[in-house]
Structures are given as structure tokens and as C-alpha cells.
Design an enzyme around this catalytic site. Structure first.
Site, PDB file in Angstrom:
ATOM      1  N   GLN A   1       1.912  -6.075  -3.215  1.00 41.15           N
ATOM      2  CA  GLN A   1       2.333  -6.199  -1.814  1.00 41.15           C
ATOM      3  C   GLN A   1       3.614  -5.375  -1.601  1.00 41.15           C
ATOM      4  OE1 GLN A   1       1.403  -9.582  -3.415  1.00 41.15           O
ATOM      5  NE2 GLN A   1      -0.519  -8.625  -2.909  1.00 41.15           N
ATOM      6  N   ASP A  44       0.810  -1.223   0.000  1.00 40.51           N
ATOM      7  CA  ASP A  44       0.000   0.000   0.000  1.00 40.51           C
ATOM      8  C   ASP A  44       0.845   1.275   0.000  1.00 40.51           C
ATOM      9  OD1 ASP A  44      -2.191  -1.690   0.109  1.00 40.51           O
ATOM     10  OD2 ASP A  44      -2.250  -1.651   2.298  1.00 40.51           O
ATOM     11  N   GLY A  90      -4.539  -4.289  -3.840  1.00 39.85           N
ATOM     12  CA  GLY A  90      -5.515  -3.248  -4.147  1.00 39.85           C
ATOM     13  C   GLY A  90      -4.738  -1.999  -4.502  1.00 39.85           C
ATOM     14  N   HIS A  91      -4.682  -1.683  -5.788  1.00 35.40           N
ATOM     15  CA  HIS A  91      -3.899  -0.530  -6.244  1.00 35.40           C
ATOM     16  C   HIS A  91      -4.853   0.585  -6.670  1.00 35.40           C
ATOM     17  CE1 HIS A  91      -0.241  -3.339  -7.201  1.00 35.40           C
ATOM     18  NE2 HIS A  91      -0.646  -3.394  -5.950  1.00 35.40           N
ATOM     19  N   LYS A 135       1.750   2.278  -5.037  1.00 35.11           N
ATOM     20  CA  LYS A 135       2.292   1.756  -6.302  1.00 35.11           C
ATOM     21  C   LYS A 135       1.376   2.076  -7.482  1.00 35.11           C
ATOM     22  CE  LYS A 135       2.298  -2.318  -4.342  1.00 35.11           C
ATOM     23  NZ  LYS A 135       2.076  -2.014  -2.941  1.00 35.11           N
TER      24      LYS A 135
HETATM   25  P1  GDP Z   1      -0.824   0.408  -3.521  1.00 39.95           P
HETATM   26  O1  GDP Z   1      -1.393  -0.899  -3.080  1.00 39.95           O
HETATM   27  O2  GDP Z   1       0.658   0.482  -3.275  1.00 39.95           O
HETATM   28  O3  GDP Z   1      -1.160   0.760  -4.936  1.00 39.95           O
HETATM   29  O4  GDP Z   1      -1.479   1.518  -2.585  1.00 39.95           O
HETATM   30  P2  GDP Z   1      -3.040   1.619  -2.173  1.00 39.95           P
HETATM   31  O5  GDP Z   1      -3.813   2.088  -3.333  1.00 39.95           O
HETATM   32  O6  GDP Z   1      -3.480   0.371  -1.493  1.00 39.95           O
HETATM   33  O7  GDP Z   1      -2.959   2.687  -1.022  1.00 39.95           O
HETATM   34  C1  GDP Z   1      -2.463   3.972  -1.235  1.00 39.95           C
HETATM   35  C2  GDP Z   1      -3.551   4.986  -0.857  1.00 39.95           C
HETATM   36  O8  GDP Z   1      -2.972   6.267  -0.736  1.00 39.95           O
HETATM   37  C3  GDP Z   1      -4.628   5.128  -1.903  1.00 39.95           C
HETATM   38  O9  GDP Z   1      -5.819   5.479  -1.276  1.00 39.95           O
HETATM   39  C4  GDP Z   1      -4.119   6.277  -2.777  1.00 39.95           C
HETATM   40  O10 GDP Z   1      -5.171   6.970  -3.448  1.00 39.95           O
HETATM   41  C5  GDP Z   1      -3.477   7.144  -1.742  1.00 39.95           C
HETATM   42  N1  GDP Z   1      -2.306   7.910  -2.192  1.00 39.95           N
HETATM   43  C6  GDP Z   1      -1.349   7.563  -3.079  1.00 39.95           C
HETATM   44  N2  GDP Z   1      -0.379   8.500  -3.123  1.00 39.95           N
HETATM   45  C7  GDP Z   1      -0.745   9.456  -2.251  1.00 39.95           C
HETATM   46  C8  GDP Z   1      -0.157  10.680  -1.818  1.00 39.95           C
HETATM   47  O11 GDP Z   1       0.923  11.073  -2.240  1.00 39.95           O
HETATM   48  N3  GDP Z   1      -0.831  11.384  -0.866  1.00 39.95           N
HETATM   49  C9  GDP Z   1      -2.006  10.988  -0.344  1.00 39.95           C
HETATM   50  N4  GDP Z   1      -2.591  11.734   0.575  1.00 39.95           N
HETATM   51  N5  GDP Z   1      -2.600   9.839  -0.734  1.00 39.95           N
HETATM   52  C10 GDP Z   1      -1.963   9.090  -1.652  1.00 39.95           C
HETATM   53  P1  IMO Z   2      -0.910  -4.161  -2.282  1.00 36.56           P
HETATM   54  O1  IMO Z   2      -0.454  -4.702  -3.615  1.00 36.56           O
HETATM   55  C1  IMO Z   2      -0.989  -4.602   2.041  1.00 36.56           C
HETATM   56  C2  IMO Z   2      -1.062  -8.674   3.651  1.00 36.56           C
HETATM   57  C3  IMO Z   2      -2.329  -9.108   4.349  1.00 36.56           C
HETATM   58  C4  IMO Z   2      -1.762 -10.100   5.334  1.00 36.56           C
HETATM   59  C5  IMO Z   2      -0.639 -10.761   4.542  1.00 36.56           C
HETATM   60  C6  IMO Z   2      -1.023 -12.064   3.874  1.00 36.56           C
HETATM   61  O2  IMO Z   2      -2.204  -3.462  -2.336  1.00 36.56           O
HETATM   62  O3  IMO Z   2       0.177  -3.393  -1.640  1.00 36.56           O
HETATM   63  P2  IMO Z   2      -2.602 -12.790   1.857  1.00 36.56           P
HETATM   64  O4  IMO Z   2      -3.937 -12.299   1.436  1.00 36.56           O
HETATM   65  O5  IMO Z   2      -1.529 -12.589   0.855  1.00 36.56           O
HETATM   66  O6  IMO Z   2      -2.650 -14.186   2.391  1.00 36.56           O
HETATM   67  O7  IMO Z   2      -2.227 -11.870   3.139  1.00 36.56           O
HETATM   68  O8  IMO Z   2      -0.256  -9.820   3.554  1.00 36.56           O
HETATM   69  N1  IMO Z   2      -1.266  -8.163   2.269  1.00 36.56           N
HETATM   70  C7  IMO Z   2      -1.188  -6.871   1.931  1.00 36.56           C
HETATM   71  N2  IMO Z   2      -1.008  -5.773   2.695  1.00 36.56           N
HETATM   72  N3  IMO Z   2      -1.073  -4.482   0.702  1.00 36.56           N
HETATM   73  C8  IMO Z   2      -1.227  -5.564  -0.083  1.00 36.56           C
HETATM   74  O9  IMO Z   2      -1.201  -5.505  -1.431  1.00 36.56           O
HETATM   75  C9  IMO Z   2      -1.341  -6.840   0.537  1.00 36.56           C
HETATM   76  N4  IMO Z   2      -1.529  -8.095   0.074  1.00 36.56           N
HETATM   77  C10 IMO Z   2      -1.474  -8.898   1.149  1.00 36.56           C
HETATM   78  O10 IMO Z   2      -2.961  -8.037   4.985  1.00 36.56           O
HETATM   79  O11 IMO Z   2      -1.184  -9.428   6.421  1.00 36.56           O
HETATM   80 MG    MG Z   3      -2.905  -1.621  -1.801  1.00 32.64          MG
END
Ligand code: GDP
Ligand code: IMO
Ligand code: MG
Length: 422
Positions: free
Chosen positions: A223, A13, A40-41, A16
Site C-alpha cells: 500500500q 501502486d 499487487g506488486h 514498489k
Molecule cells: P506497486 O503496488 O507499488 O508494486 O505498483 P503496481 O505494480 O501496482 O503498479 C505499478 C505499475 O506501473 C505496474 O504495472 C508496473 O509494471 C508499472 N511500472 C513500474 N514502474 C514503471 C515505470 O517507471 N514506467 C512505467 N511506464 N510503468 C512502470
Molecule cells: P499496493 O501494495 C493501491 C486501497 C483500496 C481501498 C483501500 C482499502 O499494490 O500498493 P483494503 O483492501 O485494504 O480494505 O482497501 O486501500 N488499497 C490499495 N490501493 N495499492 C494497494 O496496494 C492497495 N491496497 C489497498 O483500493 O481504497
Molecule cells: Mg499495486
């Protein structure tokens, strides 16, 4: 003739999706190499619309970008169909921009049942899995029982499916669960039929040909490196290799073909699910980070655990990945903090170290912090390094000095245009 990689350096998270979406214009191909619907991107489009991608690469919104779901990915056809349909509804021409590796493995409904049963059996020690069937699907892959996308084209597909499903029924009995049917089996079969409309490819050849044609390729990690099955905080990890090495196996790319490795880290740190997190905060600062950063899981909606940036962990993941440049995200979340802390070392049994210990799960780790004054202003008008407040420039300089890696990108908001090139 090379592949660039973008991946997370923390526990996932890191932002990415947002950064890939920004960079995708520079690439002809964006490919996922591991993970599955546990990811979840989040992408915020120019019109403000928000999309969360789970299996589909984050280059899907660009007209001339080919998106590859590589062999290292595990696919849940039901989630996949939902994702495709949502994109199509928004006018995205998915079928001409997306291909799936025949060698990618399928997540069966019974994999999800096994995931839930395994977690429930662990009680307090549960991993905090997203319960998307990831662990059991990768277990079947390495156990040489798995069902692959290419099997869908086989006349024996149904037989292969039934064999694996029945094996899962037997395994579920170990957990005290007795099943002889799957509630959503028809939905899964329908989703398999839907999947068939998309091109299945021998992705290793496709990527190789693209390289020979001089096309630019970006591998998008899922991840984070601290969740890597070999080098993460085992057993509180996911079941794939999330580090750069995973690109080689998950796309069929030779190691010398990997060029730039863009490592992403938040300006602080989060984790969702169980497991060690040395800099986790249980105070008002942690609450503030969660609230301002909107730190709730993009896949499960769970609140993310929040803490200060962890430099020993970052040094470790930069080393494992061969990171050549850093992107620091969510810098804006720190805008209102008067004091910012960074963990520079761990104190374990009275000994100071900057290494991530083998027994990180059991060790009692006391973070050693350095403290910085905050910048206490909005970053909205900042377009280049020179525009950044001095306190932020100092914080970035401090990070670069410790991490021995240049920071080339700064994200200061979830939107596409809130990205500052340094
Ligand atoms: P990912 O899994 O690495 O793609 O990240 P996620 O989408 O799960 O979580 C990142 C969260 O932060 C999302 O809600 C994005 O919309 C938000 N986000 C990404 N970059 C920024 C930033 O620079 N500032 C803020 N405030 N939010 C951001
Ligand atoms: P993105 O790509 C954050 C965590 C889960 C759990 C562990 C194992 O959005 O960054 P699993 O479902 O793989 O058996 O879970 O890994 N986890 C993540 N945490 N971002 C993710 O993906 C994750 N994918 C799995 O919360 O602790
Ligand atoms: Mg994510």
C-alpha cells in the site's frame, strides 16, 4: 546489523514491486511486514514475463534471496497457494526461498464475506476496499480473536477455526445475512494443507540472526503511506501501519535497527478506491495519465484515479517515514506532456498551507500549482543523470528542493533495466 526499508509515499501502486525486484540482488533477505492480498506488486522479468505478487515478497525470483512473510502480514491461504503454484510453474524454487512467520494472521473466507457486507452497508461512503478480507482480519487481530499461521500446527486448529467462523456468522446477521455454511470452506482447508509444506518460522528471531550474521535485509512495504491506518486519509485507508513504524511491529525489529528508508513516489499521483485526492484530474490530462501510465489496479483491475504530484502530501509522508532517499517512478509517462504541474500547497478556506489537514476528508482543498515545460522526448537511451533532458533535470531539482531529500533512483519504464541511478 540493520534493516533497510522500501515503501510507497502516496496511495499505493508507486512501483514498489519493480524497484524491489531491481534492488533485491543487493539483499540476502526481503521481507513483507504488513498488508496482504490487497497488494499487487508488478514485476517484469528479463524475458518480458509479467508477474503480480500479492503476499509473496518481490525478492522471490532471485536464487539466493530468502523471502520472509512477516508477522504483520495477513494471509489468505487460497490466494497464497495460487501465487506459489504460478511461481513454481514458471520454474521458481519457492519452497527453498520462502518462509512464513508463525505470528502472521490468517484471512478466513468469512472475513471476506464480512468485508463485502460492511462495504455494501456503507453505500455511497464505501471505502472502495479490495474486498480481500483485510479489514475484518486485522479487526480480529486487534480484537484478540484472530487465527495465526502457528495455529495450523496446533491439534486444536479445527476447533479454533470453527469458533471464529461461527462468530463471523453471528456478525453477518447484523448485516442481515444469514449463513450457516461457507461455500469455499473445503478449498480453504486444502489451501491450509498446502501452506503447511512451507517452513513456518519465528521470524523475529530469524531476522535478528540474519542481522547478526551481517546479512542485508530489505523490508518491502505494501500500500502507501497515505493509506496508513493512523496517519492516512482516515477512514479511507487500509487497516495496517504502512509507514516505517510498521516494520518494527510487523517484523519484530527494534527502531534503531532501521537504516535507509527508500520512499517511492510516481512522478504524478494515483489513487484507487474512495477518499480524498486533492490533485485528482477530471480532464484530458487525467485521461492521458491513465492511458499512457496504464493505470488500472494490479489486484482488482479497477481504473486508478489520476492527478498531478502532491508535494504537501509527500512532505508529510517523508516526515512520517524518515525517508533518506527517494525513487521517482513512471517518469516516462510524462514524456509527451507539453506542460507538467506540481501542487506545492493547498488553499483551504482562502488560507494557503503546505500541511495535510486533519479534516482532509471533508475540507474543500484547492491545489496551488507550479507549472513546468515538459521534456517531450523518449528517455530510452538515458543511463545516468547527465543523459536526462534539461527540463526533466529541472523538474527533479525542483522536487528535491521542496522535499529536502535526494532522489537516488529514477524509473523510466516497467522493465528491470529501465532504472537510472542518479
Ligand atoms: P506497486 O503496488 O507499488 O508494486 O505498483 P503496481 O505494480 O501496482 O503498479 C505499478 C505499475 O506501473 C505496474 O504495472 C508496473 O509494471 C508499472 N511500472 C513500474 N514502474 C514503471 C515505470 O517507471 N514506467 C512505467 N511506464 N510503468 C512502470
Ligand atoms: P499496493 O501494495 C493501491 C486501497 C483500496 C481501498 C483501500 C482499502 O499494490 O500498493 P483494503 O483492501 O485494504 O480494505 O482497501 O486501500 N488499497 C490499495 N490501493 N495499492 C494497494 O496496494 C492497495 N491496497 C489497498 O483500493 O481504497
Ligand atoms: Mg499495486
Amino acid at each position: 546489523m540493520h534493516v533497510d526499508v522500501l515503501l510507497g509515499l502516496q496511495w499505493g501502486d508507486e512501483g514498489k514491486g519493480k524497484v524491489v525486484d531491481y534492488l533485491a540482488e543487493q539483499y540476502n533477505v526481503v521481507a513483507r511486514f504488513q498488508g496482504g492480498p490487497n497488494a499487487g506488486h508488478t514485476l517484469i522479468l528479463n524475458n518480458g514475463e509479467k508477474f503480480v505478487l500479492h503476499t509473496i515478497p518481490s525478492g522471490i525470483f532471485l536464487n539466493n534471496c530468502l523471502n520472509v512473510v512477516g508477522n504483520g502480514v495477513v494471509i489468505d491461504p487460497i490466494t497464497f497457494r495460487m501465487e506459489v503454484q504460478k511461481l513454481e510453474k514458471a520454474g521458481v524454487d519457492v519452497t527453498h526461498r520462502l518462509v512464513i512467520a508463525r505470528k502472521a494472521h490468517l484471512i478466513l473466507p468469512t472475513h471476506k464475506m464480512l468485508d463485502a457486507a460492511s462495504e455494501a452497508s456503507k453505500g455511497q461512503d464505501k471505502i472502495g476496499s479490495t474486498l480481500k478480507g483485510i479489514g475484518p482480519a486485522y479487526m480480529d487481530k486487534t480484537g484478540r480473536n484472530g487465527l495465526r499461521v502457528g495455529d495450523i500446527e496446533s491439534p486444536d486448529f479445527l476447533k479454533k477455526y470453527n469458533t471464529l467462523r461461527d462468530k463471523h456468522f453471528q456478525l453477518l446477521r447484523i448485516y442481515g445475512e444469514h449463513h450457516n455454511e461457507v461455500p469455499n470452506e473445503q478449498e480453504w482447508m486444502d489451501a491450509i494443507a498446502f501452506l503447511k509444506q512451507l517452513p513456518f518460522v519465528d521470524a523475529e528471531y530469524l531476522v535478528d540472526e540474519a542481522m547478526h550474521q551481517g546479512k542485508t535485509i530489505l523490508a518491502e512495504g505494501a500500500q502507501g503511506s497515505m493509506l496508513d491506518v493512523d496517519h492516512g486519509t482516515y477512514p479511507f485507508v487500509t487497516s495496517s501501519n504502512t509507514i516505517t513504524a510498521g516494520v518494527c511491529t510487523g517484523l519484530g525489529v527494534a527502531p534503531q535497527r532501521v537504516k535507509e528508508v527508500i520512499g517511492i513516489s510516481k512522478a504524478y499521483c494515483t489513487r484507487v478506491g474512495g477518499g480524498p485526492f486533492p490533485t485528482e484530474l477530471f480532464d484530458a490530462d487525467g485521461e492521458e495519465l491513465r492511458k499512457i501510465g496504464n493505470e488500472f489496479g494490479a489486484t482488482t483491475g479497477r481504473p486508478r484515479r489520476c492527478g498531478w504530484i502532491d508535494i504537501p502530501a509527500l512532505k508529510y509522508t517523508i516526515m512520517l517515514n524518515g525517508v533518506t532517499q527517494l525513487a521517482i517512478t513512471k517518469v516516462d509517462v510524462l514524456n509527451t506532456f507539453t506542460k507538467i504541474k506540481a501542487c506545492v500547497a493547498y488553499k483551504i478556506n482562502g488560507v494557503i498551507t503546505d500541511r495535510v489537514p486533519y479534516d482532509i476528508v471533508d475540507a474543500v482543498i484547492e491545489p496551488v500549482y507550479e507549472e513546468f515545460p515538459g521534456w517531450n522526448c523518449s528517455l530510452d537511451g538515458c543511463k545516468s543523470k547527465a543523459d536526462l533532458p534539461e527540463a526533466l533535470q529541472n523538474y527533479l531539482q525542483f522536487l528535491e528542493w521542496h522535499l529536502k531529500t535526494r532522489i537516488t533512483m529514477l524509473s523510466a519504464g516497467p522493465e528491470r533495466d529501465k532504472l537510472i541511478l542518479l
